[in-house]
Design a protein around this motif. Sequence first.
Motif: not given
Length: 948
Positions: A201-208, A489-493, A518-527
């Motif tokens: 559920l938190a792939a972008p945060f894991a990448q960060t 959907i698991a966006p990339d951070a 938010p981009l580093f926590l949830h990806g580029p389409d995050s609010g």
Amino acid sequence: MTDVPILTADDFPDVFQALHGLPPFPWQARLARQVVETGRWPAALALPTGSGKTAALDIALFHLAAEAGRGAERRAPVRIAFVVDRRLIVDAAFERAETIRAALARADESGCDALTRMAAALRRLAGENGPALVVQALRGGLPREGDWARTPAQPTILCSTVDQVGSRLLFRGYGVSDSMKPVHAGLLGSDCLLLLDEAHLAAPFAQTLDWVARYRSPPWCDRDPAPWQVVTLTATPRGSADSAPPFGLTDDDRTTETLARRLDAPKPAALRLLTTPAHGPDHAAALATAATKVLDRHRPRTLAVVVNRVALARAVFERVRAAHGDSGETDGEPPRATVILLTGRVRERDREALLSRHRDRLLSGATDDPDAPPLIVVATQTIEAGADFDLDALVTQIAPLDALRQRFGRLNRTGRPIPAPAVIVAAKAEVGKRADDPVYGDRLRATWDWLAAVAAKPARRKDEPVVDVGLSAMASLLDGVDTAPLCSIAPDAPILRPADVTLLTWTAPVPAVDPAIPLFLHGPDSGPADVQIVWRADLTPDSLSEARAILSLVPPHAGETLAVPLWAARRWLRRQADAAEAADVEGIRTPDEDRDRGGGRPAFRWAGAESDRTGLIHPNQIRPGDILVVPAAYGGGDAFGWAPDSDAPVEDVGDAQPPHRRAVRRLHPALFAEEPERWAGLAPLVRESDDLDPADRLAGLAAHDIDLGPDADLVLRIEGYDGAVLRARRRPRTAAAAVTEDDASGSLTGDGIPLDRHGADVAAMARAFAAAAGLAPDRAADVALAARLHDEGKRDDRFQCWLRGGDRLAALLDDGRPLAKSSRPMAPAVARRAHAAAGLPPGWRHEAQSVVRALDDPRLAGARDPALVLWLIGTHHGHGRPLFPHADPREDAHRRGPHCLDFAYDGRDWPQLFEALKQRYGPWELARMEAIVRLADHRASEAEETPP
């Protein structure tokens, strides 16, 4: 610390049995042995729902106790953060951590020698009088909220969300004051284990987090840092082909009776396709009807209806209540069912009150009153992770496969011998060829198509297809299936670049061009990050502009905040439609919105009493992470949470202050609206008058059952406030308070502490903290020296005059006996007048002067790293990272302070010194050392307080 009790992996089963009353599963004992013997965790734990993965907390804490005596060689972090990308409802991790904390507190009575040794080892790390374990749920950040680590080596378990932990880790804690941002970052970014639950559920945060791990270590810094690791926990790992295999179950685990029962329990789910429009009234009616049919046919004791939007959940809830007589419209007839609404959009206090009434029926292992009506829970995605529910039946809106599997993990969680019926409901518009859900994209359609393909075909045309969503049955269906197209959907951070880290570490001031967290926590389409709303009944739209004074006395606390998306807050204040159309997923993309649109009701932004950001704002001025205080008369909430269409006044819970704060009671007519006769008796006591002395006023209030003890203080003169505040003079001495952030809060205590004594006390505390935190002896000595010199700038004659209320004669008479703390407390207005009378310029900072004095102190030459000592002195209130608000026209032109462009030490100005120290120690380790000095300052100040 050589006398710390010794623990080995062989002790873990006994500890587990003592904590929970049952033996560990084989995987739990196996993982404990692996971690203790190697000192490292596997990168990922692939464990199905219901397999007891929150036991990772037990293992992490046991590992810490086993290594408590290793000093600088300790590999086990002292802080354990359990992170879930959902707002917590019943957080299984928090409940488990509380169980562990309570058992450790009474370990000596347990009869288990291993548990007693474990508690003793943890208490050695915590320091004198420290508890074996502190447990804290981090919710919306608030300026000067209570510490979640009293000391830098206090064993601590934190339970929170990606937004709260991630923003703090990146030096931008949502709702955290700028001066406290480095403390939170240092404590989470060093000497911390992050357990990222349901990591899919938190792939972008894991990448960060992967990037943070790189920048913590060589070659990005010169020295190996304190222990820190990230472990992902998930039932659906998404590792790459070259990643190490995750830790998972073996045949020994699957044949264990308890686990086998949970894994093999059938969960038949019917697939129901609706022709109604999605998310409208007909959709809500259809979901409510589905729940009624399951209830009538199967008679479950507990039934959940889970949907994807807060607004839809509210609509279903209202319909189910009306259908089952739980809305007070049945002419006195008892309800046929009890219906509750659970979303993440609810105040902590309301959530706890709601769950406390029903936890005996919801939680795993709970007992049920057979005479009680059935319980129907209408909920959002918030129950997908961290909710230890054990339900009898389930109706769910279509969702991606991973989300469905999480929801079905709450159905017959313990494998009881019950039918466990379920229905998966989809509207055609949600699963059509062109469907594009704002939260889940096209994954609803893909999942529905796959479920329809694998479902058992009905024997009769009128029957619905059925899929067994049990753990073992689903594993068989998914064998060899590429699940990526079916899952959320698991966006990339974006890549966290070195330049981003540089900007993020600048916390005072935060740069105008700042990386978007938010981009580093949830990806580029995050609010953007959520905002927190607080309702106060004693504020009106007319008095809102003057709310600073009353909020300074009774500031907002976490229990009264409600998190909503920024766009939803703006729409609600503008009275626009669709303010309830929010999901319970952090960081989802923002719907189209006219951000520059004017108008709407005002709110009061609270960022701390001294902050320039505190003040009246309009909807288009709201920013991510803001705390908005609004009149209760605005409506917008009820006992079940966010209700933007409601105009009913919201209950004011501002006086329910948390334990670490001083007790308060506001006395205002709006807070006694339902007790007019009582207010008539109170009103004369809270009016300004020379006819009543303070003792008579307090006695009169006590006669009306308003009493905070003999040491209470009644504040009558509050600017712009038609009432008074009764408050305790001191906060509870056993409770943690925030690290001091400014000269007023840190110096105007009224305790009259001599400067030399305070410096010695803080130095001793810092030395002990540094040793317990695992710093090498030479670095611990530097930290202690910085603590010894941190307040030397207070020797300035103007500052000493200020500490004596601006009385220059008193300061002259006391010359030679400088104080660190004032001899008398001062209210904010009095302190401001005394500051001006003493001749201190606006923005003057004693820590900048402390750096100047340290440069001439012979002890600095004996430091192993004098630059580090200067840095820790200059930043001990959170300023100077890397710029100071300080200015002083009386300053010596030949000895420039760190706030000056021409300051120089070893050929570097202050910002250059910052960059050199980050290269030497790493950004997070440097921040941790700052936290050590600041925590030592506060704990020493706390110990110096005279008893009330």
